[in-house]
Design a protein around this motif. Structure first.
Motif, short mmCIF file in Angstrom:
data_model
loop_
_atom_site.label_atom_id
_atom_site.label_comp_id
_atom_site.label_asym_id
_atom_site.label_seq_id
_atom_site.Cartn_x
_atom_site.Cartn_y
_atom_site.Cartn_z
N ARG A 56 -11.38 0.03 2.06
CA ARG A 56 -10.69 0.41 2.91
C ARG A 56 -9.66 1.02 2.54
O ARG A 56 -8.62 1.45 3.60
CB ARG A 56 -10.00 -1.41 2.80
N ALA A 57 -8.77 1.36 1.15
CA ALA A 57 -7.88 2.41 1.56
C ALA A 57 -7.49 3.75 2.41
O ALA A 57 -6.55 3.92 2.29
CB ALA A 57 -8.36 2.64 -0.26
N GLU A 58 -8.68 4.69 2.04
CA GLU A 58 -8.78 5.87 2.78
C GLU A 58 -8.81 5.72 4.23
O GLU A 58 -7.89 6.37 4.69
CB GLU A 58 -9.90 6.95 2.10
N PRO A 59 -9.76 4.73 4.47
CA PRO A 59 -9.49 4.51 6.33
C PRO A 59 -7.63 4.45 6.50
O PRO A 59 -7.34 4.66 7.47
CB PRO A 59 -10.34 3.53 6.78
N TYR A 60 -7.02 3.02 5.53
CA TYR A 60 -5.94 2.36 5.83
C TYR A 60 -4.69 4.17 6.03
O TYR A 60 -4.34 3.73 6.65
CB TYR A 60 -5.34 1.85 4.84
N ARG A 61 -5.08 4.64 4.86
CA ARG A 61 -4.21 5.57 4.67
C ARG A 61 -4.06 6.91 5.65
O ARG A 61 -2.91 7.39 6.38
CB ARG A 61 -4.21 6.52 3.10
N ALA A 62 -5.60 7.16 6.44
CA ALA A 62 -5.58 8.08 7.41
C ALA A 62 -4.75 7.73 8.59
O ALA A 62 -4.16 8.04 9.46
CB ALA A 62 -7.22 8.01 7.98
N ALA A 63 -4.71 5.79 8.88
CA ALA A 63 -4.06 5.55 10.30
C ALA A 63 -3.15 6.18 10.02
O ALA A 63 -2.08 5.68 11.14
CB ALA A 63 -4.47 3.70 10.08
N PHE B 171 6.63 13.02 -0.27
CA PHE B 171 6.73 12.15 0.46
C PHE B 171 6.14 10.72 -0.52
O PHE B 171 5.71 10.69 -0.97
CB PHE B 171 6.39 12.13 1.79
N TYR B 172 6.42 9.33 -0.16
CA TYR B 172 5.06 8.51 -0.38
C TYR B 172 6.24 7.53 0.69
O TYR B 172 6.92 7.39 1.39
CB TYR B 172 6.12 7.96 -1.39
N VAL B 173 5.10 7.45 0.66
CA VAL B 173 4.87 6.17 2.21
C VAL B 173 4.66 4.78 2.35
O VAL B 173 3.68 4.62 1.54
CB VAL B 173 4.12 6.87 4.35
N LEU B 174 4.83 3.41 2.30
CA LEU B 174 4.74 2.21 1.74
C LEU B 174 4.75 1.62 2.81
O LEU B 174 6.14 1.00 4.54
CB LEU B 174 6.00 1.65 0.81
N ALA B 175 3.83 0.91 3.27
CA ALA B 175 3.10 -0.43 3.85
C ALA B 175 3.46 -1.64 2.74
O ALA B 175 2.81 -2.13 2.49
CB ALA B 175 2.00 -0.24 4.85
N PHE C 267 0.68 -0.84 0.12
CA PHE C 267 -0.08 -0.33 0.27
C PHE C 267 0.75 1.43 0.23
O PHE C 267 1.56 1.37 0.76
CB PHE C 267 -0.57 0.39 0.99
N VAL C 268 0.57 2.11 -1.13
CA VAL C 268 1.84 3.10 -1.35
C VAL C 268 0.80 4.09 -1.18
O VAL C 268 0.18 4.46 -2.11
CB VAL C 268 2.54 3.21 -2.90
N TRP C 269 1.26 5.13 -0.05
CA TRP C 269 0.75 6.80 -0.47
C TRP C 269 1.66 7.48 -0.40
O TRP C 269 2.74 7.97 -0.22
CB TRP C 269 0.01 7.11 1.27
N TYR C 270 1.41 8.26 -1.76
CA TYR C 270 2.42 9.35 -2.04
C TYR C 270 2.07 10.70 -1.20
O TYR C 270 0.44 11.65 -1.58
CB TYR C 270 2.69 9.42 -3.64
N PHE C 271 2.46 11.60 -1.31
CA PHE C 271 2.03 13.38 -0.29
C PHE C 271 2.78 13.88 -0.61
O PHE C 271 4.08 13.93 -0.34
CB PHE C 271 0.96 12.40 1.22
N GLY C 272 2.19 15.51 -0.80
CA GLY C 272 3.40 16.34 -0.82
C GLY C 272 2.93 17.41 0.48
O GLY C 272 1.66 17.90 1.01
N THR C 273 3.79 17.81 1.17
CA THR C 273 3.50 18.83 2.16
C THR C 273 3.56 20.24 2.00
O THR C 273 4.82 20.35 1.62
CB THR C 273 4.17 18.42 3.58
N ARG C 274 2.83 21.26 2.52
CA ARG C 274 3.11 22.46 2.54
C ARG C 274 4.54 23.40 2.98
O ARG C 274 4.77 23.67 2.90
CB ARG C 274 1.72 23.46 3.27
N ARG C 275 4.76 21.92 4.61
CA ARG C 275 6.21 22.46 4.92
C ARG C 275 7.46 21.70 3.95
O ARG C 275 6.81 20.73 3.95
CB ARG C 275 5.82 22.82 6.37
N GLN C 276 8.84 21.54 5.27
CA GLN C 276 9.43 20.75 5.30
C GLN C 276 9.67 20.11 6.11
O GLN C 276 9.33 20.37 7.31
CB GLN C 276 11.20 22.00 4.27
N TYR C 277 10.31 18.94 6.16
CA TYR C 277 10.90 18.78 7.33
C TYR C 277 11.99 17.73 7.47
O TYR C 277 12.91 16.88 6.91
CB TYR C 277 10.00 16.39 7.71
#
Length: 527
Positions: A399-406, A381-385, A318-328
């Motif tokens: 299940r995709a959106e609840p899993y992403r939110a988790a 970013f992307y986060v991979l589970a 399960f891969v969630w690609y996301f961009g943030t308005r700030r940097q980490y």
């Protein structure tokens, strides 16, 4: 209308490559260097396969491979075309290779610096420093046999396997990845640090053959790199090599069937109904998908539907690609964020096919190395589970959106404070997408699971066992998944595909199977 281009010698044999993942692109370059006119067929709208590039809201998301090891395998491809990799791609070393964060907050920086690694091991498990060195020595011994000697060899006969069995026994290939780590170190956290890499090629460290422990030495010797501009820059560079040889990469051309005449592959039928003739066909599609969906059952004796269904497959992702308005800025390029369970979670994923409530994650922050992949002041970013493949019966539409939110909550609590309020771009890839978009059987992200009984000769062969002039490259054939594996699968072709000048041209185009006679060449038929 598809016709041969003017710069291709019409007398050269024609090779069709199905799929434009790294295995297919590398195969095309090697075939082009061996005297073939090459056409790569890709069903998506852009090349890359699992290395597809998504661009959204000013962010660049590499869909798949992000850990570049063994850069010499890419350098070989450029050299075949009389060029240097550095002319087209800027590879930068990544340090640390991975930052491993345990559930209790303990951090281990995994790198290629020998002294730094000893210090990290001494800090985590002071009694295991000598054992760690022994593990690394074992990894080097396995690398010299498993990668240098066997990684580019085609295992076509059982005797090929029998010949290497003494070496495999001597190197304890009968152990699992985790079992070999346990032989050398006692600390449970250090055992995790030394074994998680097998998950990067789809293997459960508790069942994957210890041959994959070679990854530790491979990374130590050649480092971990990132391509500036993203992994897609390597894809673009390979496409440029193919076109420079006179070949073509055609997108939006999904293959529905591999055509066979007189026991040999002779072309393909596209989803449009168009038939393309070829002297050899190379499939970079998932091996199980190739045999189950592209090669009709009447031509298959070994890889029957029953055998394909009974084989063991890797986990999915399960891969969630996301961009943030700030940097980490404190987040490393590659982070392994472990959950509360290791073996239990892997049992749920691989054995029980259960989607657990907890997870371990791989977080990729490419803007740590290349800020151009996000708008100014932002991070990509992307986060991979790792998750079970589709045999788990999970309805990912629900299940995709609840899993992403988790995942977002977990990251917000640990590595990315306030994440949920900072997201400005979001994209998901689920196991269902691996099947429907990437043609991966059961949505398995890494094809067949790399257990000993599905390795080397036991894997689908690089030269098809079913029909002549059909070849396989990619994660589902020998030597296996991961960028070094799929690039090495293309190297195997040098030994088993005849040189273009040695291959007799076909006398006929692909047959029209709706009637008893050959069709005459049409504007849509590549000869």
């Amino acid at each position: 209308m598809l016709t041969a281009t003017a710069d291709l010698a019409p007398t050269s044999p024609h090779a069709l490559v199905i799929g434009s993942g790294f295995g297919g692109l590398a195969a095309a370059v090697r075939l082009g260097a061996r005297g073939y006119r090459v056409t790569v067929l890709e069903k998506l709208d852009a090349p890359g396969g699992r290395a597809y590039v998504h661009r959204q809201d000013g962010f660049t998301f590499d869909a798949g491979p992000t850990v570049i090891t063994a850069p010499f395998l890419f350098e070989e491809l450029w050299a075949l075309c009389g060029r240097r990799l550095a002319d087209d791609v800027d590879l930068r070393p990544v340090a640390p290779f991975y930052r491993v964060r345990f559930d209790d907050g303990t951090v281990f920086d995994y790198s290629g610096d020998a002294a730094a690694m000893r210090a990290e091991v001494a800090k985590l498990a002071p009694d295991d420093v000598a054992g760690y060195e022994r593990f690394l020595a074992a990894s080097e011994a396995i690398y010299k046999v498993g990668f240098e000697q066997l990684g580019h060899v085609s295992f076509e006969r059982w005797t090929d396997m029998a010949r290497v069995l003494p070496d495999l026994l001597k190197l304890e290939g009968y152990r699992t990845v985790y079992g070999l780590a346990c032989k050398h170190v006692r600390d449970e956290k250090l055992r995790v640090v030394l074994t998680f890499q097998s998950l990067l090629v789809g293997g459960n460290p508790f069942s994957t053959t210890s041959v994959y422990c070679l990854i530790a030495f491979l990374e130590r010797r050649f480092g971990v790199h990132f391509a500036m501009g993203g992994t897609g820059s390597l894809v673009r560079g390979l496409v440029g090599l193919i076109e420079g040889q006179g070949g073509r990469v055609l997108c939006g051309r999904g293959v529905e069937e591999i055509l066979v005449e007189d026991g040999a592959a002779c072309g393909v039928r596209l989803a449009t109904g168009e038939r393309l003739a070829a002297d050899v066909v190379v499939s970079n599609a998932d091996s199980a998908w190739t045999y189950k969906h592209l090669l009709p059952a009447r031509y298959r004796r070994r890889w029957t539907d029953k055998r394909i269904a009974k084989a063991r497959y890797s986990m999915s992702l399960f891969v969630w690609y996301f961009g943030t308005r700030r940097q980490y800025p404190d987040v490393a390029h590659h982070t392994i964020a472990l959950g509360p369970r290791y073996r239990g979670l892997l049992d749920d994923i691989f054995t029980h096919k259960h989607l657990a409530d907890d997870f371990s994650l791989y977080l990729h922050r490419p803007t740590a190395t290349d800020p151009s992949l996000a708008p100014a002041g932002c991070d990509t970013f992307y986060v991979l589970a790792p998750v079970p493949h589709l045999d788990a019966g999970v309805d990912w539409r629900e299940r995709a959106e609840p899993y992403r939110a988790a995942l977002a909550r977990r990251l917000s609590e640990t590595l990315l404070p306030g994440l949920e309020q900072e997201i400005v771009s979001s994209l998901l890839l689920t196991p269902q997408d691996f099947q429907d978009r990437l043609s991966s059987y059961k949505g398995a992200a890494f094809a067949l699971e790399p257990v000993l009984t599905q390795s080397a000769w036991f894997r689908p062969h690089n030269r098809s066992e079913e029909v002549e002039r059909l070849y396989l490259v990619g994660a589902g054939t020998h030597p296996g998944a991961g960028l070094p594996g799929v690039l090495s699968s293309a190297r195997v072709l040098d030994a088993i595909v005849p040189h273009g000048r040695e291959l007799p041209r076909r006398a006929h185009p692909a047959p029209d199977e709706e009637g008893p006679h050959h069709v005459r060449p049409t504007p849509g038929l590549i000869a």
